[in-house]
Design a protein around this motif. Structure first.
Motif: not given
Ligand SMILES: NC(=O)c1ccc[n+]([C@@H]2O[C@H](COP(=O)([O-])OP(=O)(O)OC[C@H]3O[C@@H](n4cnc5c(N)ncnc54)[C@H](O)[C@@H]3O)[C@@H](O)[C@H]2O)c1
Length: 347
Positions: A63-81
């Motif tokens: 489970t990744v928890v992030d408020n996307f202040f400096t991180g990006r969905k793109r960095n983990v999008e390959h796992w979504i789903g």
């Protein structure tokens, strides 16, 4: 109506099914007994997203928890789903109630421009955020690993720095929100260990670089690569030239900043000049990890050679610049405003 025989559809169905199953990087199968439920705070950031990949591929539930202040969905999008993966948009300053076996606590901006952008928020993230995660670890009986930093040594007076050195930090300087923030997170971890028996681990990471790091990270490696790729001067602080020794990936190999600038310029094959800037307040003059303990206790040592790491980072930055150029928003020219009842002016 034209009808296809079922037989003719079968290869297409198989292709469709295999395209679904090939969507994710390969994941090991772990039995329920070995599979851990792992929380990674800051998992959409540079280090956290690589850790996510490793733990997902090892077969754990992440489970990744992030408020996307400096991180990006793109960095983990390959796992979504993926059935083992969950992404939660959440600020660690707020409490979180989930059931997990392990927590990797990485949520904190790591680079100076990012942590200095809002020092109070940086302090809240480090203090309240870490208290929340330690509270969660205590409640569910999870082990917690804190990603701390070499910044806890401040501008060190001892070289190389080992785990016994207490550091030399200016508590009211511009870097204090992060340096002191991270120091107190370590204190909190050991208080929870002593008082509550929470299993904690603390890793002090030295300056690291690689793919998925923030393009505007603001530290020398990303600055030099970006400047060299864009044909801009590589900016170096002069007082540090002879003194400042820099390291990568917790690598005890030392390099001066000027050597780094020259190496990156040659790897990028750039004609950028090297330009000297005034020194920043409280900039550390020298950092070098003493990795003997990590080697002895964990068998850990850096494995990526410097040039290979730099080349991979350069390739990543080039792809990102290309992606940005191809996805730039170009506003359509607006029609000139016309006041009611007035003829349009032409020039
Ligand atoms: N990269 C390095 O060289 C380095 C060096 C020393 C220590 N560290 C530590 O490692 C960790 C990860 O660093 P990184 O380089 O991946 O940085 P990063 O900025 O790429 O990642 C930090 C992540 O935390 C998230 N985050 C920040 N504040 C948050 C909040 N309040 N709630 C939820 N999420 C939040 C960000 O959005 C980002 O995804 C940090 O704790 C940092 O202090 C990194």
């Amino acid at each position: 109506m034209y009808r296809l025989p079922i037989k003719a559809l079968i290869p297409g169905i198989f292709l469709l099914i295999s395209s679904f199953s090939q969507k994710y990087p390969p994941v090991k199968f772990l039995s329920e007994k070995d599979r851990k439920r792992i929380l990674i705070t800051g998992g959409a950031g540079f280090v956290g997203s690589h850790l996510t990949d490793k733990l997902m591929m090892d077969g754990h539930e992440v489970t990744v928890v992030d408020n996307f202040f400096t991180g990006r969905k793109r960095n983990v999008e390959h796992w979504i789903g993926h059935e083992n993966f969950e992404l939660i948009n959440h600020d660690v300053v707020e409490p979180l109630y989930i059931e997990v076996d392990q927590i990797y606590h990485l949520a904190s901006p790591a680079s100076p421009p990012n942590y200095m952008y809002n020092p109070i928020k940086t302090l809240k993230t480090n203090t309240i955020g870490t208290l929340n995660m330690l509270g969660l670890a205590k409640r569910v009986g999870a082990r917690l690993l804190l990603a701390s930093t070499s910044e806890v040594y401040g501008d060190p007076e001892v070289h190389p720095q080992n785990e016994e050195y207490w550091g030399h930090v200016n508590p009211i300087g511009p870097r204090a929100c992060y340096d002191e923030g991270e120091r107190v997170t370590e204190t909190m971890c050991f208080a929870y260990l002593e008082q509550e028996g929470v299993e904690v681990r603390v890793a002090r990471i030295f300056n690291t670089f690689g793919s998925r790091m923030h393009m505007k990270d603001g530290r020398v490696v990303s600055n030099f690569i970006l400047q060299a790729l864009q044909g801009e001067p590589l900016t170096v602080r002069p007082l540090l030239l002879a003194l400042l020794l820099f390291l990568s990936l917790g690598n005890p190999e030392e390099h001066t900043i000027l050597e780094f600038a020259e190496l990156i310029r040659s790897l990028v094959v750039s004609r950028s000049q090297i330009q000297f800037l005034p020194e920043g307040q409280d900039d550390p003059q020298r950092r070098q990890p003493d990795i003997r303990k990590a080697k002895m206790m964990l068998g850990w040592e850096p494995v990526v050679p410097l040039e290979e790491g730099l080349n991979k980072t350069i390739q990543y930055f080039s792809r990102e610049l290309e992606h940005q150029a191809n996805n730039q928003y170009i506003p359509k020219p607006k029609a000139a405003r016309q006041k009611k009842g007035q003829p349009r002016q032409h020039n």
